[in-house]
Design a protein around this motif. Structure first.
Motif, short mmCIF file in Angstrom:
data_model
loop_
_atom_site.label_atom_id
_atom_site.label_comp_id
_atom_site.label_asym_id
_atom_site.label_seq_id
_atom_site.Cartn_x
_atom_site.Cartn_y
_atom_site.Cartn_z
N HIS A 280 6.57 -5.28 17.20
CA HIS A 280 7.65 -4.57 17.49
C HIS A 280 7.91 -3.25 16.57
O HIS A 280 8.71 -3.05 15.84
N ARG A 283 11.35 -1.21 16.38
CA ARG A 283 12.21 -1.78 15.75
C ARG A 283 12.04 -1.86 14.44
O ARG A 283 12.84 -1.66 13.44
N ASN A 286 12.66 1.26 12.66
CA ASN A 286 14.20 1.69 12.67
C ASN A 286 15.04 0.63 11.69
O ASN A 286 16.15 0.45 11.77
N THR A 287 14.23 -0.27 11.04
CA THR A 287 14.96 -1.28 10.34
C THR A 287 14.89 -0.63 8.84
O THR A 287 13.85 -0.86 8.42
N ASP A 380 12.30 4.22 23.51
CA ASP A 380 13.66 3.51 23.22
C ASP A 380 14.63 4.18 23.83
O ASP A 380 14.91 5.33 23.58
#
Ligand code: ADP
Ligand code: MG
Length: 577
Positions: A280, A283, A286-287, A380
């Protein structure tokens, strides 16, 4: 981004009509309105510097890693030395990709050398306004006893400049400057201290700064050290996973910090994070590691820069997405030539990406950070630069560029070998980043040619792998019996043969010959070639009983079909001898 107007806020009041800053003139007249003057400030030369004056953000000491050589460069350039004249100004610029650690290094330098300076002031240099307000805060701090809240920032900033000029020996850090023009007026005006600039921009500092340092990622040991500190206490059995994770994160401090904090907070492991990162990517990038949804992430950090670049030249963002499918290092610039119809469009686009540190350009090659690539390959829906269609378009452009660049006759054309060697890492990367079940005809072409080159070079396991993938792709795209598929299968059999795997080579050659006869006919040149190949592999296996009659048949057919003097006929005769 456009260059801003030459009207610089810090200097806006510095003309003949400006209020006499610092003098006790009571009222300020502007046109026919009389304003109540703000409380007056003393004359700058009369205000001494408070001890240890600085506004540096958080300390970084205990977590700071690496950067020894960069610190040495900064110390060489900047630190006030006794022999330096009081009226000397040195400007050092530091550029690099967002998240590479520019601000942290500037902060570490400033903290380390706090006592060497009369004052150290950190200026948020993102816009002209933030510069003014950072300088205004200096005035407010120096005049701690005076209420400056009603004074315009521009006036306060102007006071700060005069104060700095009358108190030599300071360090100003212009952090995250977005345009040299924003700083030029200050740098030109101030004559007695050190300036340290951090910026993503690599370009435009040469007129302002004595030296410029381009900051690269951390060294592997420093990166792993940082990861351990952040994720601690990491189980020692995970040492290999820590190395692998640091590598996957491209030794980028911001990414390491994000990963380390995430691992600590979620009680995860290095290998657990690595798995999530691989499955991922978008994700995870971007976490925020600390769980705070507002905190800065890798994805958000670069988004701002890409917005700016896209506004100037959308082709540059496309080019970045295309480069995302290649290897991160030593991308041949001429591979990218075909990206646009207009001449030099690719050069301009590359230069723009380099200006903003999104890539690193040399005369012949370009480098791109692997996380920039990872992000640019991952769609995205919330990011206009990463739509599904833009990404797949970039992927197919990458395949076309590679295929167009492949030299012919990979086994025999030795002049093409250096080119092959330069392209191979990018071919490997492209083939790694793409799924075999989505391979196109172009990808098949790359697979087929690359496997031939690799076989010729003796890189047999890779050659076999690509040959096998080409057979599967060709069968899916063209059908099992299509001549291209037969050729591919023949090529795979050759790869097996070269690898000494006759147990696989022989049945595959036999099947290919049977198919060839059925599909193309007895006399088709490909059938002759197949028969010849099969004879050869029988011979290699020591099976002369089968080899010789096949060679004889091939020779007879060759003479009949191709003629006595055809090279294949000559080769056949040679084989039989
Ligand atoms: N040398 C370093 N040692 C430890 N952490 C670092 C180092 N350099 C950067 N970091 C961490 O990485 C993150 C990004 O660095 P930063 O200096 O903000 O990057 P930039 O200013 O280049 O965008 C910061 O949060 C910082 O804590
Ligand atoms: Mg920064």
């Amino acid at each position: 981004m456009h260059s801003t107007s030459p009207e610089t806020p810090g200097l806006a009041t510095a003309g003949a009509r400006s209020p006499a800053v610092g003098t006790n003139n009571g009222n300020i007249f502007t046109g026919d309105t009389t304003l109540q003057a703000p409380p007056a400030l003393p004359l700058p030369p009369d205000v001494s510097a408070p001890d240890g004056l600085h506004n540096l953000p958080r300390p970084v000491g205990h977590r700071f890693v690496g950067r020894m050589s960069e610190m040495a460069i900064l110390e060489q350039a900047l630190r006030p030395r006794n022999e330096r004249a009081a009226t000397h100004v040195v400007t050092q610029a530091m550029s690099g990709l967002g998240g590479v650690g520019k601000s942290t290094l500037a902060l570490y330098f400033a903290r380390t050398h706090l006592s060497d300076y009369t004052a150290v002031w950190w200026i948020d240099a993102e816009t002209p306004e933030t510069i003014t307000s950072s300088l205004a805060q200096l005035t407010t701090r120096v005049n701690a006893g005076t209420d400056t809240s009603s004074m315009p920032s521009a006036i306060l900033a102007e006071w700060a400049l005069t104060w700095l000029d009358t108190h030599p020996g300071w360090l100003l850090v212009f952090d995250n400057a977005t345009h040299p023009d924003h700083l030029a007026p200050y740098l030109a005006r101030l004559t007695s201290g050190d300036h340290l600039i951090t910026s993503r921009l690599t370009y435009g500092w040469h007129d302002l700064a004595a030296t410029a340092l381009h900051l690269d990622v951390l060294t592997p040991p420093a990166a792993i050290h940082l990861l351990h500190q952040l994720a601690a206490p990491g189980p020692s059995s995970e040492a290999a996973a820590a190395q692998e994770l640091a590598d996957e994160l491209g030794y980028l401090p911001l990414a390491l910090e994000q990963a380390g904090a995430y691992i600590r907070r979620t009680r995860n492991t290095y290998s657990g994070y690595l798995y999530r990162l691989r499955t991922h990517t978008a994700r995870m990038l971007n976490t925020p590691g600390n769980g705070d949804p507002h905190s800065i992430t890798i994805a958000r950090t670069w988004r701002v820069t890409l917005d700016t670049i896209a506004e100037r030249d959308p082709l540059a963002v496309h080019l970045l997405r295309v480069m995302a499918w290649l290897a991160p290092h030593d991308i041949p610039r001429d591979l990218l030539n075909g990206i646009a119809d207009e001449p030099d469009a690719d050069t301009d686009a590359l230069a723009l990406l380099n200006d903003f540190s999104m890539i690193t350009l040399t005369e012949g090659t370009a480098d791109i950070h692997r996380l920039v690539q990872a992000l640019a390959r991952t769609p995205d829906p919330k990011d206009p630069h990463r739509s599904d269609s833009a990404i797949s378009q970039a992927q197919s452009t990458a395949a076309t560029l590679i295929q167009d660049a492949l030299p012919n006759n990979p086994e025999t054309n030795t002049a093409g070998w250096p080119r092959w060697r330069a392209l191979l890492p990018h071919i490997d990367a492209y083939l790694t980043h793409t799924q075999p079940d989505t391979d196109t005809a172009e990808t098949d072409g790359i697979l087929y040619s690359a496997s031939r080159f690799l076989r010729g070079q003796g890189q047999l396991s890779q050659a076999t792998q690509y040959a096998r993938r080409s057979v599967i792709t060709s069968a899916r795209l063209n059908g099992e019996d299509h001549p291209s598929t037969l050729t591919s299968r023949n090529n795979l059999a050759s790869a097996y043969e070269s690898a000494g795997d006759l147990g696989r080579a022989i049945p595959l050659y036999e099947q290919t010959l049977t198919d060839s006869i059925r599909v193309l006919g007895e006399d088709h040149p490909s059938t002759l070639a197949s028969r010849n190949n099969l004879a050869y592999v029988y011979e290699s296996a020591g099976d002369l009983g089968r080899a010789i009659p096949l060679y004889e048949q091939t020779l007879t057919d060759s003479i009949r079909v191709l003629g006595e003097d055809h090279p294949s006929t000559l080769a056949s005769r040679n084989n039989l001898a």
